[in-house]
Write a protein that holds these residues in place. Structure first.
Motif, PDB file in Angstrom:
ATOM      1  N   ASP A  27       0.834  -1.196   0.000  1.00  0.00           N
ATOM      2  CA  ASP A  27       0.000   0.000   0.000  1.00  0.00           C
ATOM      3  C   ASP A  27       0.875   1.255   0.000  1.00  0.00           C
ATOM      4  N   PHE A  28       0.255   2.384   0.277  1.00  0.00           N
ATOM      5  CA  PHE A  28       0.951   3.667   0.261  1.00  0.00           C
ATOM      6  C   PHE A  28       2.201   3.659   1.129  1.00  0.00           C
ATOM      7  N   ALA A  31       4.744   0.502  -0.468  1.00  0.00           N
ATOM      8  CA  ALA A  31       5.110   0.422  -1.881  1.00  0.00           C
ATOM      9  C   ALA A  31       6.571   0.819  -2.141  1.00  0.00           C
ATOM     10  N   SER A  61      -3.987   1.276  -4.705  1.00  0.00           N
ATOM     11  CA  SER A  61      -3.501   1.928  -5.923  1.00  0.00           C
ATOM     12  C   SER A  61      -2.010   2.242  -5.846  1.00  0.00           C
ATOM     13  N   SER A  62      -1.499   2.517  -4.664  1.00  0.00           N
ATOM     14  CA  SER A  62      -0.061   2.762  -4.519  1.00  0.00           C
ATOM     15  C   SER A  62       0.730   1.487  -4.771  1.00  0.00           C
ATOM     16  N   SER A  65       0.761   0.977  -8.464  1.00  0.00           N
ATOM     17  CA  SER A  65       1.723   1.906  -9.040  1.00  0.00           C
ATOM     18  C   SER A  65       3.155   1.397  -8.870  1.00  0.00           C
TER      19      SER A  65
END
Length: 112
Positions: A27-28, A31, A61-62, A65
């Motif tokens: 995650d954020f 990552a 989403s992180s 990415s």
């Protein structure tokens, strides 16, 4: 609620081939750890990187990415993709781009 840590185990398979086994949450907060681990093995001569996501409980989403960033700088294949993450990768169009290895003979298999 405390965030779950991400652990990354590095398996050197043979010359130029490395598997990163991830467990926890991608995650954020975590990552950047994946990106750093991929950069480290690339500096050590990795030419074929396999990222095993079997132990990943959550990917936001992180995390997606980070997978794209790693893909851009390495030859990457993803294994151990569970049903929830597979669905997310399909919906975002990343399944083919990121080289997701699907289970053989007809679809998703149960984790375990």
């Amino acid at each position: 609620m405390a965030a779950q840590l991400l652990t990354i185990e590095v398996d050197r398979l043979d010359a130029g081939r490395v598997r990163l086994r991830l467990a926890g949450e991608l995650d954020f907060d975590t990552a950047p750890e994946l990106i750093a681990a991929a950069e480290n093995v690339r500096r050590d001569g990795c030419q074929d990187l396999v990222i095993d996501l079997t132990g990943v409980a959550l990917c936001d989403s992180s995390g997606l990415s980070a997978l794209v960033v790693v893909h851009r700088s390495d030859i990457v294949r993803l294994t151990g993709v569970g049903p929830q993450l597979a669905s997310l990768l399909d919906r975002t169009g990343l399944t083919e781009l990121l080289g997701v290895e699907r289970p053989a003979a007809g679809g998703m298999r149960a984790a375990g």
